[in-house]
Design a protein around this motif. Structure first.
Motif, mmCIF file in Angstrom:
data_model
loop_
_atom_site.group_PDB
_atom_site.id
_atom_site.type_symbol
_atom_site.label_atom_id
_atom_site.label_comp_id
_atom_site.label_asym_id
_atom_site.label_seq_id
_atom_site.Cartn_x
_atom_site.Cartn_y
_atom_site.Cartn_z
ATOM 1 N N GLY A 100 -26.872 45.615 87.082
ATOM 2 C CA GLY A 100 -26.952 46.351 85.828
ATOM 3 C C GLY A 100 -27.861 47.555 85.819
ATOM 4 O O GLY A 100 -27.934 48.266 84.815
ATOM 5 N N GLY A 101 -28.580 47.788 86.907
ATOM 6 C CA GLY A 101 -29.442 48.964 86.940
ATOM 7 C C GLY A 101 -28.643 50.248 87.016
ATOM 8 O O GLY A 101 -27.419 50.234 87.164
ATOM 9 N N GLY A 102 -29.353 51.360 86.894
ATOM 10 C CA GLY A 102 -28.673 52.650 86.978
ATOM 11 C C GLY A 102 -29.558 53.784 86.565
ATOM 12 O O GLY A 102 -30.765 53.611 86.345
ATOM 13 N N LEU A 103 -28.945 54.963 86.447
ATOM 14 C CA LEU A 103 -29.635 56.182 86.042
ATOM 15 C C LEU A 103 -29.210 56.515 84.617
ATOM 16 O O LEU A 103 -28.012 56.672 84.346
ATOM 17 C CB LEU A 103 -29.278 57.324 86.984
ATOM 18 C CG LEU A 103 -29.732 58.726 86.586
ATOM 19 C CD1 LEU A 103 -31.249 58.811 86.530
ATOM 20 C CD2 LEU A 103 -29.169 59.768 87.545
ATOM 21 N N VAL A 104 -30.192 56.602 83.718
ATOM 22 C CA VAL A 104 -29.913 56.910 82.322
ATOM 23 C C VAL A 104 -30.909 57.954 81.834
ATOM 24 O O VAL A 104 -31.886 58.263 82.525
ATOM 25 C CB VAL A 104 -29.997 55.657 81.431
ATOM 26 C CG1 VAL A 104 -28.951 54.622 81.820
ATOM 27 C CG2 VAL A 104 -31.395 55.058 81.478
ATOM 28 N N SER B 51 -34.063 52.089 73.959
ATOM 29 C CA SER B 51 -35.043 53.172 73.818
ATOM 30 C C SER B 51 -35.822 53.376 75.103
ATOM 31 O O SER B 51 -37.059 53.445 75.109
ATOM 32 C CB SER B 51 -36.005 52.856 72.660
ATOM 33 O OG SER B 51 -35.316 52.667 71.459
ATOM 34 N N LEU B 52 -35.112 53.475 76.192
ATOM 35 C CA LEU B 52 -35.763 53.586 77.499
ATOM 36 C C LEU B 52 -36.567 54.872 77.605
ATOM 37 O O LEU B 52 -36.194 55.916 77.053
ATOM 38 C CB LEU B 52 -34.717 53.514 78.608
ATOM 39 C CG LEU B 52 -34.223 52.086 78.900
ATOM 40 C CD1 LEU B 52 -32.902 52.116 79.664
ATOM 41 C CD2 LEU B 52 -35.277 51.314 79.672
ATOM 42 N N LYS B 53 -37.670 54.766 78.337
ATOM 43 C CA LYS B 53 -38.577 55.879 78.546
ATOM 44 C C LYS B 53 -38.690 56.169 80.050
ATOM 45 O O LYS B 53 -38.471 55.260 80.863
ATOM 46 C CB LYS B 53 -39.967 55.524 78.011
ATOM 47 C CG LYS B 53 -39.994 55.117 76.558
ATOM 48 C CD LYS B 53 -41.386 54.682 76.149
ATOM 49 C CE LYS B 53 -41.445 54.247 74.700
ATOM 50 N NZ LYS B 53 -42.805 53.811 74.302
ATOM 51 N N PRO B 54 -39.073 57.361 80.414
ATOM 52 C CA PRO B 54 -39.249 57.658 81.844
ATOM 53 C C PRO B 54 -40.220 56.695 82.535
ATOM 54 O O PRO B 54 -40.025 56.346 83.706
ATOM 55 C CB PRO B 54 -39.788 59.085 81.837
ATOM 56 C CG PRO B 54 -39.199 59.688 80.608
ATOM 57 C CD PRO B 54 -39.201 58.575 79.592
ATOM 58 N N GLU B 55 -41.217 56.228 81.799
ATOM 59 C CA GLU B 55 -42.185 55.301 82.399
ATOM 60 C C GLU B 55 -41.610 53.914 82.643
ATOM 61 O O GLU B 55 -42.271 53.062 83.242
ATOM 62 C CB GLU B 55 -43.457 55.204 81.548
ATOM 63 C CG GLU B 55 -43.214 54.931 80.082
ATOM 64 C CD GLU B 55 -43.225 56.211 79.241
ATOM 65 O OE1 GLU B 55 -42.610 57.226 79.669
ATOM 66 O OE2 GLU B 55 -43.821 56.169 78.148
ATOM 67 N N ASP B 56 -40.392 53.658 82.188
ATOM 68 C CA ASP B 56 -39.711 52.399 82.512
ATOM 69 C C ASP B 56 -39.048 52.455 83.882
ATOM 70 O O ASP B 56 -38.517 51.440 84.359
ATOM 71 C CB ASP B 56 -38.650 52.074 81.459
ATOM 72 C CG ASP B 56 -39.241 51.790 80.085
ATOM 73 O OD1 ASP B 56 -38.664 52.275 79.091
ATOM 74 O OD2 ASP B 56 -40.268 51.090 80.025
ATOM 75 N N THR B 57 -39.049 53.617 84.511
ATOM 76 C CA THR B 57 -38.442 53.763 85.828
ATOM 77 C C THR B 57 -39.139 52.867 86.836
ATOM 78 O O THR B 57 -40.356 52.920 86.990
ATOM 79 C CB THR B 57 -38.524 55.232 86.292
ATOM 80 O OG1 THR B 57 -37.723 56.037 85.413
ATOM 81 C CG2 THR B 57 -38.016 55.381 87.722
ATOM 82 N N VAL C 1 -33.828 50.960 88.213
ATOM 83 C CA VAL C 1 -33.634 51.580 86.900
ATOM 84 C C VAL C 1 -34.370 52.908 86.919
ATOM 85 O O VAL C 1 -35.574 52.948 87.190
ATOM 86 C CB VAL C 1 -34.166 50.688 85.766
ATOM 87 C CG1 VAL C 1 -34.140 51.440 84.440
ATOM 88 C CG2 VAL C 1 -33.365 49.403 85.680
ATOM 89 N N THR C 2 -33.646 53.974 86.656
ATOM 90 C CA THR C 2 -34.237 55.307 86.619
ATOM 91 C C THR C 2 -33.934 55.940 85.273
ATOM 92 O O THR C 2 -32.777 56.017 84.868
ATOM 93 C CB THR C 2 -33.681 56.190 87.747
ATOM 94 O OG1 THR C 2 -33.915 55.553 89.013
ATOM 95 C CG2 THR C 2 -34.368 57.549 87.743
ATOM 96 N N VAL C 3 -34.989 56.370 84.593
ATOM 97 C CA VAL C 3 -34.848 56.991 83.281
ATOM 98 C C VAL C 3 -35.315 58.436 83.382
ATOM 99 O O VAL C 3 -36.488 58.695 83.681
ATOM 100 C CB VAL C 3 -35.666 56.240 82.219
ATOM 101 C CG1 VAL C 3 -35.403 56.833 80.838
ATOM 102 C CG2 VAL C 3 -35.332 54.752 82.230
ATOM 103 N N SER C 4 -34.419 59.360 83.148
ATOM 104 C CA SER C 4 -34.770 60.780 83.227
ATOM 105 C C SER C 4 -35.182 61.288 81.850
ATOM 106 O O SER C 4 -34.699 60.813 80.822
ATOM 107 C CB SER C 4 -33.597 61.589 83.757
ATOM 108 O OG SER C 4 -32.503 61.506 82.862
ATOM 109 N N SER C 5 -36.054 62.279 81.842
ATOM 110 C CA SER C 5 -36.554 62.832 80.574
ATOM 111 C C SER C 5 -35.673 63.964 80.078
ATOM 112 O O SER C 5 -34.791 64.446 80.756
ATOM 113 C CB SER C 5 -37.983 63.331 80.760
ATOM 114 O OG SER C 5 -38.026 64.287 81.794
#
Length: 124
Positions: A8-12, A85-91, A120-124
């Protein structure tokens, strides 16, 4: 032994949602709790959330409280982590963990069984 497989991970983008899954197999009949931990690049692996296998007890790190929700389906030996509500710091790489013994729920050293992790990668 218990085998764990995350997915379930990914880039969001920031503000998006993801749902992680962890399927357990093997000696799952003695499960006390399962949890999610994460490890960002250059940092130690930290507790995110955990759930007792019997009852309604759930636990969250302060950094994710109100945004993440943990759940399970006992019949499927599967645990989920809904991340909103994912944040970049959740990466981070998110790891599923399993324990059969009672103890300190957020202590990673007390979990003997681990999955391979999902990015899991969260972009800003």
């Amino acid at each position: 032994q218990v085998q764990l497989v995350e997915s379930g991970g990914g880039l969001v983008q920031a503000g998006d949602s993801l749902r992680l899954s962890c399927a357990a197999s093997g000696r799952t009949f003695s499960t006390y709790a399962m949890g999610w931990f994460r490890q960002a690049s250059g940092k130690e692996r930290e507790f995110v959330s955990a759930i007792r296998w019997i009852g309604d007890n759930t636990y969250y790190a302060d950094s994710v409280k109100g945004r993440f929700s943990i759940s399970r389906v006992n019949a499927k030996n599967t645990m989920y982590l809904q991340m909103n509500s994912l944040k970049p710091e959740d990466t981070a790489i998110y790891y599923c963990a399993h324990r059969a013994r009672v103890g300190t729920i957020y202590n990673r050293d007390e979990y003997p069984n681990w999955g391979q992790g999902t990015q899991v990668t969260v972009s800003s």
